[in-house]
Design an enzyme around this catalytic site. Structure first.
Site, mmCIF file in Angstrom:
data_model
loop_
_atom_site.group_PDB
_atom_site.id
_atom_site.type_symbol
_atom_site.label_atom_id
_atom_site.label_comp_id
_atom_site.label_asym_id
_atom_site.label_seq_id
_atom_site.Cartn_x
_atom_site.Cartn_y
_atom_site.Cartn_z
ATOM 1 C CE LYS A 206 -3.575 2.258 2.756
ATOM 2 N NZ LYS A 206 -4.472 2.184 3.898
ATOM 3 C CD GLU A 212 9.377 -5.984 7.122
ATOM 4 O OE1 GLU A 212 9.096 -4.927 6.518
ATOM 5 O OE2 GLU A 212 9.101 -6.166 8.321
ATOM 6 N N GLY A 267 -5.018 -1.997 5.180
ATOM 7 C CA GLY A 267 -4.234 -3.149 4.709
ATOM 8 C C GLY A 267 -4.935 -4.474 4.952
ATOM 9 N NE ARG A 268 -6.561 -4.104 11.147
ATOM 10 C CZ ARG A 268 -5.879 -2.968 11.252
ATOM 11 N NH1 ARG A 268 -4.766 -2.809 10.565
ATOM 12 N NH2 ARG A 268 -6.296 -1.987 12.022
ATOM 13 C CD GLU A 353 -2.000 -4.740 11.793
ATOM 14 O OE1 GLU A 353 -0.881 -4.233 11.742
ATOM 15 O OE2 GLU A 353 -2.490 -5.358 10.825
ATOM 16 C CG HIS A 384 -4.349 -35.909 17.013
ATOM 17 N ND1 HIS A 384 -4.403 -37.206 17.448
ATOM 18 C CD2 HIS A 384 -5.433 -35.729 16.215
ATOM 19 C CE1 HIS A 384 -5.456 -37.797 16.923
ATOM 20 N NE2 HIS A 384 -6.117 -36.919 16.168
ATOM 21 C CE LYS A 512 5.768 -1.464 10.118
ATOM 22 N NZ LYS A 512 4.877 -0.727 9.250
HETATM 23 C C1 G6Q Z 1 -2.679 -3.883 7.840
HETATM 24 C C2 G6Q Z 1 -1.429 -3.311 8.278
HETATM 25 C C3 G6Q Z 1 -0.183 -4.032 7.815
HETATM 26 C C4 G6Q Z 1 0.219 -3.712 6.384
HETATM 27 C C5 G6Q Z 1 1.657 -4.193 6.186
HETATM 28 C C6 G6Q Z 1 2.141 -3.960 4.781
HETATM 29 O O1 G6Q Z 1 -3.748 -3.440 8.114
HETATM 30 O O2 G6Q Z 1 -1.409 -1.984 7.988
HETATM 31 O O3 G6Q Z 1 -0.281 -5.418 7.953
HETATM 32 O O4 G6Q Z 1 -0.652 -4.309 5.486
HETATM 33 O O5 G6Q Z 1 2.498 -3.541 7.090
HETATM 34 O O6 G6Q Z 1 2.080 -2.618 4.458
HETATM 35 P P1 G6Q Z 1 2.231 -2.151 2.987
HETATM 36 O O7 G6Q Z 1 1.120 -2.726 2.198
HETATM 37 O O8 G6Q Z 1 2.220 -0.655 3.015
HETATM 38 O O9 G6Q Z 1 3.553 -2.696 2.501
#
Ligand code: G6Q
Length: 556
Positions: A206, A212, A267-268, A353, A384, A512
């Site tokens: 996003k 990463e 994001g989520r 989150e 199990h 971070k």
């Molecule tokens: C979701 C969070 C988080 C995000 C990641 C990746 O709601 O904000 O999980 O999706 O940190 O972020 P980017 O899509 O910006 O790389």
């Protein structure tokens, strides 16, 4: 801010709690033999049986009243009309607009976001059709055989979970890979399985600033260039999904190859947006549409059904009852279908989150427990392993059993075994095994009296462990869309009642920030870290890592 703990419903629920804790689920079923029939709700191919919760008609009525007192109806309207309910980031929250039918106009600040959503979706569909038909060619003129999504968190978990759940429907000519970990092993494993001339990378971020993701994307780009030897190949093998065209451009991906979305998509909550590109590539536009249609059907159910029969609202209220009143701060997700084994990880982010917060919108402390610790994997394996704790441990764990009624193309006999286990576990958790029953069983098995006495405490199951059973008619794109949306709305409703902002995630920032500094300090060539910069543990770990790097390079 209005304190939900001061509401009449909360106070009344607190007094009901003791009465319910002194009864048992067995007794509740005994008093109302039809409880299992009427404590159910159905919508969009899903049926929720919530009868195995320590709830009675009164407490349920009070929970529904709690939703009213928390202003849930108004909060739902605020979300669907694009109010900036993500207060700390001053954003609207409109993932529901991503799954609206094409003809819907959805005005936010005078802009028809519905039209924008559908324009991007058309581009995604056209691109996916070309890849799937073998018309989109790599630098050597080959069709694409492998798609690698590079993303993390919300830019990974949703598409990875959906592609796994609907794996049987993936285009036979495409293999899907998801890389999120930045340890070098994850991308290394995937690249070793791919051929550069037939691999398409989706860099999904996003913000397009995530360390990463960008590090893995740079590795992938170097790998491609090492084989192709020509920058021109990038445009044939890299596409980006982001809200930031500038960041995509500066990374070196042509914005012609970019699929956009908007800051009002969290994001989520983003698998319905261009972040769903791996899904549409794997499954095709028709199934992606069906996934969205299932979610949209659940949206309509959620916003128009009275709370007493509203599936996500009931799930949310029962969750609050378990977490805040019955001392069950842990939520196990147990799907009894192999294809749903990634669902718990997906829901873990969604819930923890979103609602893993301890302050409310106005910054005041939340006066009660918020998000439970959500965990799990496919249920049969759990039986199990950790189900021991769920049955006999000292903590109460609430369980969501998830089953799929239709065996699909798989062996019906095996499907029945899995289903029998699902049903039996829910029953066992509910009824338990009393001392009398345990004793009678051992006596019937002919155990000597002394052995019976010694074993008895170990063989008692307290029961009274709450669970929901959620049944899907079948595992297809529509029903999966509805299931995911039901959990999204459950999370939202709980956030409203607790008064937290379910749509920000400030808690992921500090680690971070510190990682950026520690990364420089781990460089074996950098000057040693001065004493006092970190605590002695952190300092020691940094020194240990640097020493290991030096030892490695001496050995090399
Ligand atoms: C979701 C969070 C988080 C995000 C990641 C990746 O709601 O904000 O999980 O999706 O940190 O972020 P980017 O899509 O910006 O790389």
């Amino acid at each position: 801010m209005h304190d939900i703990l001061q509401s009449a419903a909360w106070t009344a629920l607190s007094s009901r709690r003791d009465a319910l804790l002194s009864t048992t689920l067995r007794e509740l079923f005994h008093t109302d033999p039809l409880r299992g029939r009427h404590m159910q709700a159905s919508a969009c191919g899903l049926t929720l049986d919530y009868s195995k919760n320590l709830l009675c008609a009164d407490s349920l009525g009070l929970l529904l009243k709690l939703a009213d007192e928390a202003g849930l109806q108004g909060a739902i309207a605020a979300m669907f009309t694009g109010e900036r309910i993500n207060t700390t980031e001053e954003r609207a929250v409109l993932h529901v607009a991503l799954r609206c039918p094409p003809e819907t106009r959805w005005l936010v600040d005078g802009v028809d976001v519905g039209a924008e959503v559908h324009a991007v979706r058309r581009r995604m569909a056209a691109f996916a059709a070309r890849v799937r038909a073998g018309e989109w060619r790599g630098w050597r003129g080959d069709a694409i055989t492998d798609v690698v999504n590079i993303g993390i968190g919300g830019s990974d978990l949703g598409p990875a979970m959906v592609c796994e759940a609907l794996k049987d429907e993936i285009h036979p000519g495409l293999r899907m890979h998801f890389v999120s970990n930045v340890d070098g092993v994850h991308i290394g494993d995937v690249l070793r399985r791919c051929r550069p001339e037939t691999t398409l990378f989706i860099v999904a971020s996003k913000t397009f600033t995530t360390q990463e993701t960008l590090a893995n994307a740079r590795t992938a780009r170097a790998w491609l260039l090492a084989h192709a030897g020509d920058e021109g190949a990038i445009a044939r093998h890299f596409v980006a999904v982001s809200t930031s065209a500038a960041a995509v451009r500066s990374f070196g991906i042509d914005t012609e190859n970019m699929f956009g979305f908007w800051d009002w998509v969290g994001g989520r909550f983003s698998l319905w947006s261009a972040i769903g590109l791996p899904i549409i590539l794997a499954l095709g536009a028709e199934r992606f549409d069906a996934l969205l249609a299932g979610a949209h059907a659940m949206d309509e159910h959620f916003r128009s059904t009275p709370f007493a029969t509203n599936l996500p609202v009931l799930m949310a209220l029962i969750g609050i009852w378990n977490v805040d009143f019955l001392d069950a701060p842990s939520q196990l997700i147990a799907p009894y279908h192999q294809r749903l084994h990634r669902l718990p990880a997906y829901l873990q982010q969604l819930d923890m989150e979103s609602n893993g917060k301890s302050v409310r919108h106005d910054g005041s402390p939340v006066p009660c427990r918020t998000s439970p610790i959500l965990w799990g994997e496919q249920g049969i394996n759990g039986q199990h392993a950790y189900f021991q704790l769920v049955h006999q441990g000292t903590q109460r764990v609430a369980v969501d059993f998830i089953g799929v009624l239709d065996a699909g193309r798989e062996d019906e006999r095996l499907h029945r075994i899995a289903f029998a286990n699902l049903i039996a576990q829910a029953e066992a958790l509910m009824r338990g095994r009393s001392a009398d029953e345990a004793e009678a069983e051992m006596r019937a098995a002919g155990l000597p009296e002394a052995r019976i006495r010694a074993l008895l405490p170990h063989r008692i199951f307290p029961g009274n462990r709450p669970s929901n059973t959620l049944l899907l008619e079948r595992l297809d794109a529509f029903t999966l869309g509805a299931l995911i949306a039901a959990y999204e709305h459950r999370t939202f409703v709980q956030g409203v009642i607790w008064g937290v902002n379910s749509f920000d995630q400030w808690g992921v920032e500090l680690g971070k920030q510190l990682a950026a500094r520690v990364l420089d300090e781990l460089d074996p060539q950098a000057a040693p870290v001065a004493e006092g910069v970190h605590d002695s543990s952190t300092q020691g770990l940094i020194e240990r890592y640097r020493a290991a790097q030096r030892e490695d390079s001496l050995r090399a």
